[in-house]
Design a protein around this motif. Structure first.
Motif, PDB file in Angstrom:
ATOM      1  N   GLY A  48       0.829  -1.194   0.000  1.00  6.40           N
ATOM      2  CA  GLY A  48       0.000   0.000   0.000  1.00  6.40           C
ATOM      3  C   GLY A  48       0.867   1.248   0.000  1.00  6.40           C
ATOM      4  O   GLY A  48       0.464   2.309   0.481  1.00  6.40           O
ATOM      5  N   GLY A  49       2.052   1.124  -0.565  1.00  8.51           N
ATOM      6  CA  GLY A  49       3.065   2.163  -0.457  1.00  8.51           C
ATOM      7  C   GLY A  49       2.904   3.356  -1.375  1.00  8.51           C
ATOM      8  O   GLY A  49       3.678   4.312  -1.263  1.00  8.51           O
ATOM      9  N   ALA A  50       1.915   3.339  -2.275  1.00  9.97           N
ATOM     10  CA  ALA A  50       1.691   4.518  -3.121  1.00  9.97           C
ATOM     11  C   ALA A  50       0.685   5.474  -2.490  1.00  9.97           C
ATOM     12  O   ALA A  50       0.315   6.473  -3.098  1.00  9.97           O
ATOM     13  N   GLY A  51       0.269   5.170  -1.278  1.00  4.50           N
ATOM     14  CA  GLY A  51      -0.654   6.040  -0.565  1.00  4.50           C
ATOM     15  C   GLY A  51       0.064   7.189   0.117  1.00  4.50           C
ATOM     16  O   GLY A  51       1.273   7.398  -0.051  1.00  4.50           O
ATOM     17  N   PHE A  52      -0.676   7.927   0.919  1.00  7.94           N
ATOM     18  CA  PHE A  52      -0.154   9.112   1.605  1.00  7.94           C
ATOM     19  C   PHE A  52       1.042   8.769   2.502  1.00  7.94           C
ATOM     20  O   PHE A  52       2.137   9.326   2.360  1.00  7.94           O
ATOM     21  N   ILE A  53       0.851   7.827   3.425  1.00  3.03           N
ATOM     22  CA  ILE A  53       1.936   7.461   4.331  1.00  3.03           C
ATOM     23  C   ILE A  53       3.054   6.779   3.561  1.00  3.03           C
ATOM     24  O   ILE A  53       4.232   7.114   3.718  1.00  3.03           O
ATOM     25  N   GLY A  54       2.681   5.830   2.711  1.00  2.00           N
ATOM     26  CA  GLY A  54       3.669   4.976   2.055  1.00  2.00           C
ATOM     27  C   GLY A  54       4.659   5.711   1.186  1.00  2.00           C
ATOM     28  O   GLY A  54       5.869   5.452   1.248  1.00  2.00           O
ATOM     29  N   HIS A 106       3.197  -2.929   6.369  1.00  2.00           N
ATOM     30  CA  HIS A 106       1.868  -3.199   5.806  1.00  2.00           C
ATOM     31  C   HIS A 106       0.930  -2.023   6.066  1.00  2.00           C
ATOM     32  O   HIS A 106       0.490  -1.786   7.193  1.00  2.00           O
ATOM     33  N   LEU A 107       0.621  -1.292   4.993  1.00  2.00           N
ATOM     34  CA  LEU A 107      -0.258  -0.125   5.055  1.00  2.00           C
ATOM     35  C   LEU A 107      -1.589  -0.341   4.344  1.00  2.00           C
ATOM     36  O   LEU A 107      -2.515   0.455   4.524  1.00  2.00           O
ATOM     37  N   ALA A 108      -1.681  -1.376   3.513  1.00  2.43           N
ATOM     38  CA  ALA A 108      -2.872  -1.556   2.673  1.00  2.43           C
ATOM     39  C   ALA A 108      -4.129  -1.629   3.527  1.00  2.43           C
ATOM     40  O   ALA A 108      -4.238  -2.452   4.431  1.00  2.43           O
ATOM     41  N   HIS A 137      10.457  -9.522   9.175  1.00  4.10           N
ATOM     42  CA  HIS A 137       9.848  -8.613  10.146  1.00  4.10           C
ATOM     43  C   HIS A 137       8.690  -7.861   9.490  1.00  4.10           C
ATOM     44  O   HIS A 137       8.884  -7.145   8.508  1.00  4.10           O
ATOM     45  N   VAL A 138       7.472  -8.004  10.023  1.00 11.09           N
ATOM     46  CA  VAL A 138       6.285  -7.344   9.488  1.00 11.09           C
ATOM     47  C   VAL A 138       5.875  -6.217  10.431  1.00 11.09           C
ATOM     48  O   VAL A 138       5.634  -6.438  11.625  1.00 11.09           O
ATOM     49  N   ILE A 139       5.805  -5.015   9.886  1.00  7.84           N
ATOM     50  CA  ILE A 139       5.389  -3.835  10.652  1.00  7.84           C
ATOM     51  C   ILE A 139       3.966  -3.501  10.220  1.00  7.84           C
ATOM     52  O   ILE A 139       3.729  -3.138   9.063  1.00  7.84           O
ATOM     53  N   TYR A 140       3.027  -3.648  11.134  1.00  7.14           N
ATOM     54  CA  TYR A 140       1.617  -3.469  10.797  1.00  7.14           C
ATOM     55  C   TYR A 140       1.108  -2.125  11.289  1.00  7.14           C
ATOM     56  O   TYR A 140       1.279  -1.773  12.461  1.00  7.14           O
ATOM     57  N   PHE A 141       0.420  -1.410  10.390  1.00  9.07           N
ATOM     58  CA  PHE A 141      -0.177  -0.125  10.737  1.00  9.07           C
ATOM     59  C   PHE A 141      -1.582  -0.328  11.256  1.00  9.07           C
ATOM     60  O   PHE A 141      -2.497  -0.624  10.501  1.00  9.07           O
ATOM     61  N   SER A 142      -1.751  -0.151  12.548  1.00  6.59           N
ATOM     62  CA  SER A 142      -3.061  -0.189  13.178  1.00  6.59           C
ATOM     63  C   SER A 142      -3.589   1.241  13.279  1.00  6.59           C
ATOM     64  O   SER A 142      -3.387   2.042  12.366  1.00  6.59           O
ATOM     65  N   SER A 143      -4.212   1.588  14.381  1.00  3.32           N
ATOM     66  CA  SER A 143      -4.819   2.908  14.519  1.00  3.32           C
ATOM     67  C   SER A 143      -5.098   3.197  15.990  1.00  3.32           C
ATOM     68  O   SER A 143      -5.333   2.274  16.789  1.00  3.32           O
ATOM     69  N   SER A 144      -5.113   4.468  16.341  1.00  4.63           N
ATOM     70  CA  SER A 144      -5.536   4.853  17.693  1.00  4.63           C
ATOM     71  C   SER A 144      -7.008   4.529  17.918  1.00  4.63           C
ATOM     72  O   SER A 144      -7.480   4.503  19.066  1.00  4.63           O
ATOM     73  N   MET A 145      -7.752   4.254  16.839  1.00  6.28           N
ATOM     74  CA  MET A 145      -9.179   3.927  16.958  1.00  6.28           C
ATOM     75  C   MET A 145      -9.414   2.600  17.686  1.00  6.28           C
ATOM     76  O   MET A 145     -10.529   2.320  18.122  1.00  6.28           O
ATOM     77  N   VAL A 146      -8.382   1.764  17.826  1.00  5.62           N
ATOM     78  CA  VAL A 146      -8.571   0.486  18.534  1.00  5.62           C
ATOM     79  C   VAL A 146      -8.888   0.716  20.009  1.00  5.62           C
ATOM     80  O   VAL A 146      -9.485  -0.142  20.661  1.00  5.62           O
TER      81      VAL A 146
END
Length: 346
Positions: A16-22, A106-108, A144-153
């Motif tokens: 998902g690297g073509a997005g804003f963060i990525g 992982h941003l997708a 190593h997998v870095i997963y983007f979660s959210s403060s919404m959790v």
């Protein structure tokens, strides 16, 4: 810069690297000597979405221009771009095997809570399905997998600052799926020993975003002489985080052994009222009106996220309070509007 000395030559796959963060993360990694590879289908909140006729978004032409600028920057900086649908298990497996990444970010995802609540199937398909494919394709290599979660959790915040060990009670589809995805990431570690890091960001803003979060909506309305609109009384506190601070935190999780099998809040670490953000815009665009709408009941009461853990284990040190980061963002927008006036004439 000395924080990132071991990045040179490291291959990083950004899903998902073509997005804003990525794309911002990829450009920063490249500048530090790493070898980022962007993996993206360009469909979710991206070029395919805005050019397919699927949306009637009045901002589509402007956001297509932002996305094209992202892609041009990636090309100019010779960042590898792999355009594939990550929901296809065989395609993502083949792509990761060819990249042989040292780490995967992982941003997708469907990156907007309101859209997630309106379209749960698509949210699951693009968020959980893509993650499961990446985890399964990575389990034998032990990447190593870095997963983007959210403060919404966290759901509704309590106390002065929310720490990573607090019980999570998410509200709505978006928060529930993010929390479920965290559990899936941890389960792959438990069963297959797959190393992970979970990142919980908050209220991101910065250049070439197309999600039209509150700060972006304020600036775009201001550039077109429209009123600023706040849902609620504006006293809600959000831990607004500039993209460069987030990128610093993510790169530290790639660089540091201390990040393995840990969860981190990566934010500025200090909540600010939406009214305060509006005041900054009003000071930059005098004479605008301010309007208020009812508050969205599915948005949790949020606030400050504690970043003590990231500071202690990673050496994370955010540099962009709202008065610096948001002003920089406004300046970028003003410059873009000056060179593209037709995109702000609606």
């Amino acid at each position: 810069m000395d924080k990132f000395t071991n990045l040179k030559g490291k291959r990083i796959a950004i899903i998902g690297g073509a997005g804003f963060i990525g794309h911002n993360l990829a450009l920063k990694l490249k500048s530090l000597g790493a070898e980022p590879h962007v993996v993206d289908g360009l469909q979710v909140n991206n070029l395919g979405y805005y050019t397919s006729g699927y949306t009637t978004d009045p901002n589509a032409e402007r956001y297509i221009s932002f996305i094209n600028e992202r892609l041009n920057l990636l090309r100019q900086n010779e960042v590898g771009l792999h355009i594939i649908d990550v929901r296809d298990y065989h395609l993502i497996s083949h792509t990761l095997n060819s990249i042989k990444p040292d780490a995967i970010v992982h941003l997708a995802a469907i990156a907007h809570a309101n859209r997630s609540n309106k379209d749960p199937f698509s949210t699951f398909d693009h968020s959980m399905r893509t993650l499961e494919n990446v985890l399964d394709a990575s389990k034998s290599s032990g990447t190593h997998v870095i997963y983007f979660s959210s403060s919404m959790v966290y759901g509704n915040f309590e106390g002065n600052a929310v720490t990573e060990d607090r019980q999570c009670n998410p509200l709505g589809i978006y928060g529930a799926l993010k929390y479920g995805a965290e559990k899936l990431v941890i389960a792959y570690n438990q069963v297959f020993g797959l190393p992970y890091t979970i990142i919980r960001p908050s209220a991101l803003y910065g250049e070439r975003c197309v999600s039209r979060r509150v700060g972006q909506a304020f600036i775009e309305n201001a550039l077109m002489g429209r009123p600023l609109t706040i849902n609620g009384d504006g006293t809600d506190g959000l831990d607004f985080t500039y993209i460069d601070d987030l990128a610093q935190g993510v790169i530290l999780t790639i660089s540091k052994e201390e990040a393995i099998n840990e969860t981190f809040n990566i934010t500025f670490g200090s909540a600010r009222q939406i009214n305060q953000m509006a005041e900054i815009v009003l000071s930059e665009f005098p004479g605008l009106k301010l309007m208020r709408n009812p508050r969205d009941g599915l948005m949790p009461e949020r606030g400050t996220l504690s970043i003590d853990k990231a500071k202690q284990l990673l050496g994370y040190a955010p540099e962009y309070p709202l008065e610096r980061g948001f002003i920089q963002y406004i300046k970028w927008y003003k410059d873009f509007a000056e060179h593209n006036p037709k995109l702000f004439s609606g």
